[in-house]
Scaffold this active site. Structure first.
Site, PDB file in Angstrom:
ATOM      1  N   CYS A 121      37.292  28.921  22.867  1.00 13.62           N
ATOM      2  CA  CYS A 121      36.457  29.541  24.109  1.00 13.62           C
ATOM      3  C   CYS A 121      35.840  30.855  23.903  1.00 13.62           C
ATOM      4  CB  CYS A 121      37.316  29.400  25.277  1.00 13.62           C
ATOM      5  SG  CYS A 121      36.476  29.761  26.724  1.00 13.62           S
ATOM      6  N   PHE A 260      19.912  17.763  17.703  1.00 11.66           N
ATOM      7  CA  PHE A 260      20.086  16.376  17.512  1.00 11.66           C
ATOM      8  C   PHE A 260      19.612  16.181  15.997  1.00 11.66           C
ATOM      9  CE2 PHE A 260      19.341  16.177  21.995  1.00 11.66           C
ATOM     10  CZ  PHE A 260      20.586  15.476  22.531  1.00 11.66           C
ATOM     11  N   LYS A 262      19.812  14.774  12.628  1.00  8.27           N
ATOM     12  CA  LYS A 262      20.164  13.331  12.133  1.00  8.27           C
ATOM     13  C   LYS A 262      19.195  13.257  11.154  1.00  8.27           C
ATOM     14  CE  LYS A 262      23.407  12.420  15.313  1.00  8.27           C
ATOM     15  NZ  LYS A 262      23.519  13.815  15.993  1.00  8.27           N
ATOM     16  N   PRO A 263      19.485  12.495  10.088  1.00  8.02           N
ATOM     17  CA  PRO A 263      18.542  12.136   9.162  1.00  8.02           C
ATOM     18  C   PRO A 263      17.121  11.641   9.537  1.00  8.02           C
ATOM     19  CG  PRO A 263      20.606  11.159   8.364  1.00  8.02           C
ATOM     20  CD  PRO A 263      20.963  11.697   9.865  1.00  8.02           C
ATOM     21  N   GLY A 264      16.275  12.484   9.173  1.00  7.43           N
ATOM     22  CA  GLY A 264      14.895  11.993   9.585  1.00  7.43           C
ATOM     23  C   GLY A 264      14.401  12.312  11.149  1.00  7.43           C
ATOM     24  N   ARG A 265      15.158  13.184  11.575  1.00  9.82           N
ATOM     25  CA  ARG A 265      14.965  13.543  12.899  1.00  9.82           C
ATOM     26  C   ARG A 265      15.619  15.040  13.469  1.00  9.82           C
ATOM     27  NH1 ARG A 265      18.637  10.523  17.688  1.00  9.82           N
ATOM     28  NH2 ARG A 265      17.875  12.316  18.841  1.00  9.82           N
TER      29      ARG A 265
END
Length: 277
Positions: A121, A260, A262-265
């Site tokens: 925290c 976000f 991720k592969p390709g994004r």
């Protein structure tokens, strides 16, 4: 306990941060089995004999954690402000005993806060709401990154989570070169602690770690953005989403925030001018 079970426990303790315990599966509640569980221990950072903060963390790479926390919280300006450091057991956990320069210790005493942390925290113990989102020097625009290089890094992020591979219970933070190569990373049960460990290590690696970006396996909270910016990191990639306050702080301090991943994004929240595809 059976001798074979005891032997398994002794073997697994060779992996720092993992312990085997007895548990039951839903399809067989009559017969316990052994499985690996990530350790979580209280870690107190003690500056010149005075306890400043207690965080719940994995019991590994604690020198890097203490250094990174000290930098990302503005307690020190560089590793040279720390004259010595020791990790010692205490009755309830671990202590990292840190010897600060007189100048930095005086500054710490002036703004000292009592903080008892939950898992990683970064807000617990802040005395005033106004202290959240404290001003950070705006970052320069010296870094660039080709998003096409991100996929390879994502595939290798798990390589820096040996405890996570056994337990499914850690976050990772890794340093990514402009080529997409991950040159180092750290894991912890707390995402902020994993990042502090990485930032502490980066401060000691010199020029070889100056070009690049941070990649984390978690969401991007405002603390993650602020810690990165305090240590001069211009680009932060997160596997999960970003919070609104993280976006606001990133915009204000000129940090490129990407979530976000991720592969390709990837979703770019702030300052896309550092990126290409």
């Amino acid at each position: 306990m059976k001798k074979t079970q005891q032997k398994e426990i002794e073997n697994v303790t060779n992996i720092t941060g993992v312990r085997q315990i007895e548990l039951w599966r839903h399809d067989d509640l009559q017969h316990p089995r052994l499985d690996e569980v990530a350790e979580e221990v209280p870690v107190a950072l003690v500056y010149n004999g005075i306890s400043h903060v207690v965080m719940m963390a994995s019991p590994k790479d604690l020198e890097y954690f203490a250094l990174g926390f000290s930098l990302s919280e503005g307690i020190i300006e560089s590793p040279r402000d720390i004259f010595g450091m020791d990790v010692v057991p205490s009755c309830n956990g671990l202590e990292v005993q840190i010897e600060l320069s007189s100048r930095r210790f005086m500054g710490l005493k002036e703004r000292r806060r009592a903080l008892a942390g939950r898992t990683g925290c970064g807000v617990c113990g802040v005395e005033q709401l106004n202290d959240i989102g404290k001003p950070v020097q705006p970052l320069p625009f010296t870094q660039t990154f080709d998003l096409n290089k991100l996929d390879d890094a994502l595939r290798h992020l798990n390589d820096f989570q040996p405890v996570g591979q056994l337990t499914g219970c850690t976050h990772a933070a890794a340093w990514m070169l402009p080529s997409g190569e991950l040159v180092g990373g750290h894991e912890d049960v707390g995402r902020h602690v994993a990042l502090d460990k990485l930032l502490g290590r980066r401060s000691q690696e010199g020029e070889s770690w100056q070009q690049g970006a941070v990649l984390v396996s978690s969401r991007a909270s405002y603390e993650m953005v602020q810690k990165s910016a305090m240590c001069g990191v211009e680009i932060l990639f997160a596997v999960s989403a970003a919070t609104t306050l993280a976006v606001e702080v990133a915009e204000r301090c000129n940090l490129t925030l990407v979530g976000f991943c991720k592969p390709g994004r990837a979703t770019v929240y702030t300052h896309p001018q550092r990126l290409s595809n």
